[in-house]
Motif scaffolding. Structure first.
Motif, PDB file in Angstrom:
ATOM      1  N   ALA A  69      51.005 102.029  31.761  1.00  0.00           N
ATOM      2  CA  ALA A  69      50.906 101.101  32.377  1.00  0.00           C
ATOM      3  C   ALA A  69      49.703 100.532  32.163  1.00  0.00           C
ATOM      4  O   ALA A  69      49.463  98.741  31.716  1.00  0.00           O
ATOM      5  CB  ALA A  69      50.724 100.877  34.091  1.00  0.00           C
ATOM      6  N   GLY A  70      48.474 100.912  31.755  1.00  0.00           N
ATOM      7  CA  GLY A  70      47.250 100.576  30.928  1.00  0.00           C
ATOM      8  C   GLY A  70      47.037 100.702  29.594  1.00  0.00           C
ATOM      9  O   GLY A  70      45.765  99.920  29.731  1.00  0.00           O
ATOM     10  N   SER A  71      47.890 101.310  28.816  1.00  0.00           N
ATOM     11  CA  SER A  71      47.958 100.956  27.673  1.00  0.00           C
ATOM     12  C   SER A  71      48.673  99.403  26.971  1.00  0.00           C
ATOM     13  O   SER A  71      49.495  98.471  27.798  1.00  0.00           O
ATOM     14  CB  SER A  71      48.909 102.273  27.227  1.00  0.00           C
ATOM     15  OG  SER A  71      47.739 103.374  27.508  1.00  0.00           O
ATOM     16  N   SER A  72      48.489  99.213  25.421  1.00  0.00           N
ATOM     17  CA  SER A  72      49.123  98.016  25.089  1.00  0.00           C
ATOM     18  C   SER A  72      50.088  98.712  24.919  1.00  0.00           C
ATOM     19  O   SER A  72      50.962  99.700  24.347  1.00  0.00           O
ATOM     20  CB  SER A  72      48.379  97.520  24.272  1.00  0.00           C
ATOM     21  OG  SER A  72      48.388  98.552  22.731  1.00  0.00           O
ATOM     22  N   LYS A  94      57.056  97.451  30.335  1.00  0.00           N
ATOM     23  CA  LYS A  94      57.338  96.930  31.485  1.00  0.00           C
ATOM     24  C   LYS A  94      57.341  97.475  33.134  1.00  0.00           C
ATOM     25  O   LYS A  94      56.900  97.279  33.818  1.00  0.00           O
ATOM     26  CB  LYS A  94      58.218  95.439  31.455  1.00  0.00           C
ATOM     27  CG  LYS A  94      58.396  94.868  30.585  1.00  0.00           C
ATOM     28  CD  LYS A  94      58.975  93.807  30.196  1.00  0.00           C
ATOM     29  CE  LYS A  94      59.660  93.211  28.658  1.00  0.00           C
ATOM     30  NZ  LYS A  94      60.521  92.760  28.752  1.00  0.00           N
ATOM     31  N   CYS A  95      58.109  98.680  33.299  1.00  0.00           N
ATOM     32  CA  CYS A  95      58.551  99.743  34.480  1.00  0.00           C
ATOM     33  C   CYS A  95      57.697  99.615  34.616  1.00  0.00           C
ATOM     34  O   CYS A  95      57.024  99.638  36.007  1.00  0.00           O
ATOM     35  CB  CYS A  95      59.431 100.414  34.205  1.00  0.00           C
ATOM     36  SG  CYS A  95      60.236 101.706  35.803  1.00  0.00           S
ATOM     37  N   ALA A  96      56.152 100.630  33.771  1.00  0.00           N
ATOM     38  CA  ALA A  96      55.104 101.072  34.635  1.00  0.00           C
ATOM     39  C   ALA A  96      54.558 100.429  35.477  1.00  0.00           C
ATOM     40  O   ALA A  96      54.028 100.333  35.596  1.00  0.00           O
ATOM     41  CB  ALA A  96      54.608 102.298  32.865  1.00  0.00           C
ATOM     42  N   ARG A 116      66.644  98.157  40.197  1.00  0.00           N
ATOM     43  CA  ARG A 116      66.321  97.057  40.164  1.00  0.00           C
ATOM     44  C   ARG A 116      64.781  97.124  38.870  1.00  0.00           C
ATOM     45  O   ARG A 116      64.451  95.879  38.447  1.00  0.00           O
ATOM     46  CB  ARG A 116      65.425  96.573  41.389  1.00  0.00           C
ATOM     47  CG  ARG A 116      66.654  96.072  41.917  1.00  0.00           C
ATOM     48  CD  ARG A 116      66.600  95.278  43.240  1.00  0.00           C
ATOM     49  NE  ARG A 116      67.053  95.746  44.717  1.00  0.00           N
ATOM     50  CZ  ARG A 116      67.588  95.676  45.981  1.00  0.00           C
ATOM     51  NH1 ARG A 116      65.422  94.728  46.328  1.00  0.00           N
ATOM     52  NH2 ARG A 116      67.475  94.936  46.612  1.00  0.00           N
ATOM     53  N   LEU A 117      64.274  98.320  38.573  1.00  0.00           N
ATOM     54  CA  LEU A 117      63.412  98.270  37.537  1.00  0.00           C
ATOM     55  C   LEU A 117      63.490  97.894  35.573  1.00  0.00           C
ATOM     56  O   LEU A 117      64.869  97.785  35.970  1.00  0.00           O
ATOM     57  CB  LEU A 117      62.252  99.863  37.611  1.00  0.00           C
ATOM     58  CG  LEU A 117      61.389  99.776  39.438  1.00  0.00           C
ATOM     59  CD1 LEU A 117      61.877 101.553  38.826  1.00  0.00           C
ATOM     60  CD2 LEU A 117      60.704  99.037  39.494  1.00  0.00           C
ATOM     61  N   PRO A 118      62.715  97.365  34.810  1.00  0.00           N
ATOM     62  CA  PRO A 118      63.050  96.502  33.928  1.00  0.00           C
ATOM     63  C   PRO A 118      63.742  98.330  32.835  1.00  0.00           C
ATOM     64  O   PRO A 118      62.878  99.514  32.962  1.00  0.00           O
ATOM     65  CB  PRO A 118      61.587  96.934  33.821  1.00  0.00           C
ATOM     66  CG  PRO A 118      60.662  95.945  34.297  1.00  0.00           C
ATOM     67  CD  PRO A 118      61.254  96.687  35.560  1.00  0.00           C
TER      68      PRO A 118
END
Length: 348
Positions: A69-72, A94-96, A116-118
């Motif tokens: 999640a913290g990566s680009s 996106k999901c992360a 519901r998650l991406p």
């Protein structure tokens, strides 16, 4: 859609999986929701043999959901490069971020919330719920549809929502009653579809020592319709596309630009398709062919060695050292082209 009774299907599949199924795939060890989710997304459009290596590499770079999640998104696409269907990688990112921001980094155990998650569909949500949390849920991916359709002789078009809805209901009825059997049953469906009841040349049509567990109960086999089930839907029209690549080289650097967020190779780095620097001294290289699911591409590369580096470029454009270019998220043909050409020695 009516389903006849197939005796002991669930029980026999569980026994088969425990004795003959796959037990040593990397994502079967320490089945956390993160690891299961990652493997399920990778396996959607990629063969197991490819995923085994890429899965380990991805985990090394993104060992947990917080790091992912913290990566680009560029970092994620770069690690995904070469596996195709890049929407999967963008949805992973996106999901992360959603799981970290809204669920404190923990995937929910409710299949409805997971769905519901991406990038997570109903079958993937069920797989995460079953393997990570022991929740009772049915899967129905492409392999499972094929297995159930053949064994029950379903001749309906499974691209139609009504037929799929009926098959979903049947899949839920087949779930074992004991929670201890859920993992073996679900993994058994995946294994049987991937190794025995394959799309082409299933074991019932091969002359090897393998034998189908359900050969005397499979309705497709008994009616000699294995090749006709599932029903083959009309082929999708394939576009024939021609494009140019303008490959600008300046002192060991190559000019790349990020593609739009929509369309082919969305958000990946590639060569410009127009002669944006208006140079006339281009060397035409051999054409490149690349096949995608809905498109057949014929690419015409033009190489231009620049004597000076243009300073005015857009935000999504960059001069990249040739040694670093392969670390970016690149479409497979761009990566292959860079590897095949001796561009590093082209120094103006």
């Amino acid at each position: 859609m009516k389903f006849i009774e197939i005796k002991n299907f669930t029980e026999d599949l569980i026994s088969w999986q425990r004795a003959q199924g796959r037990h040593h795939l990397p994502w079967q060890v320490n089945r956390t929701a993160y690891r299961v989710w990652l493997s399920e997304i990778m396996l959607q459009q990629t063969q197991v043999s490819t995923v085994v290596d890429r899965y380990q590499s991805f985990l090394k770079r993104f060992p947990n959901i917080q790091v992912l999640a913290g990566s680009s998104v560029d970092d994620v696409l770069a690690e995904w490069s070469g596996m195709g269907y890049y929407t999967r990688a963008r949805n992973l990112h996106k999901c992360a971020q959603v799981v970290v921001n809204e669920y404190d980094g923990n995937f929910p155990n409710d299949p409805l919330l997971l769905e519901r998650l991406p990038g997570i569909g109903k079958s993937t949500a069920a797989a995460i719920a079953v393997f990570s949390y022991g929740v009772r849920a049915a899967i129905l991916d492409g392999n499972v549809k094929r297995v159930l359709a053949r064994i029950w002789g379903v001749g309906d078009d499974l691209s139609k929502s009504a037929a799929v809805k009926s098959l979903w209901a049947h899949a839920e009825q087949l779930l074992p009653n004991k929670s201890a059997d859920l993992v073996s049953y679900t993994q058994g469906l995946m294994d049987f579809g991937a190794t025995h009841c394959t799309q082409y040349q299933p074991v019932c049509m091969r002359l090897d020592k393998k034998e189908c567990l359900f050969k005397n109960r499979c309705q497709a086999n008994l009616s000699n319709k294995v090749n006709q089930i599932p029903l083959k839907v009309k082929k999708i029209n394939v576009q024939q596309i021609e494009m140019d690549w303008w490959i600008y080289i300046y002192r060991g650097k190559v000019f790349l630009e990020k593609r739009p967020e929509n369309g082919i190779w969305a958000s990946l780095w590639s060569f410009p398709e127009q002669n944006i620097f208006n140079k006339n001294d281009a060397e035409k290289l051999n054409s490149v062919k690349h096949v995608l699911t809905h498109r057949h591409l014929k690419i015409h590369p033009y190489k231009i060695l620049l004597s000076s580096q243009p300073k005015k470029i857009k935000v999504d454009q960059a001069w990249v050292p040739l040694g670093d270019a392969l670390k970016l998220g690149l479409p497979k043909p761009v990566s292959a082209f860079l590897k095949s050409q001796d561009l590093a020695h082209d120094d103006a």
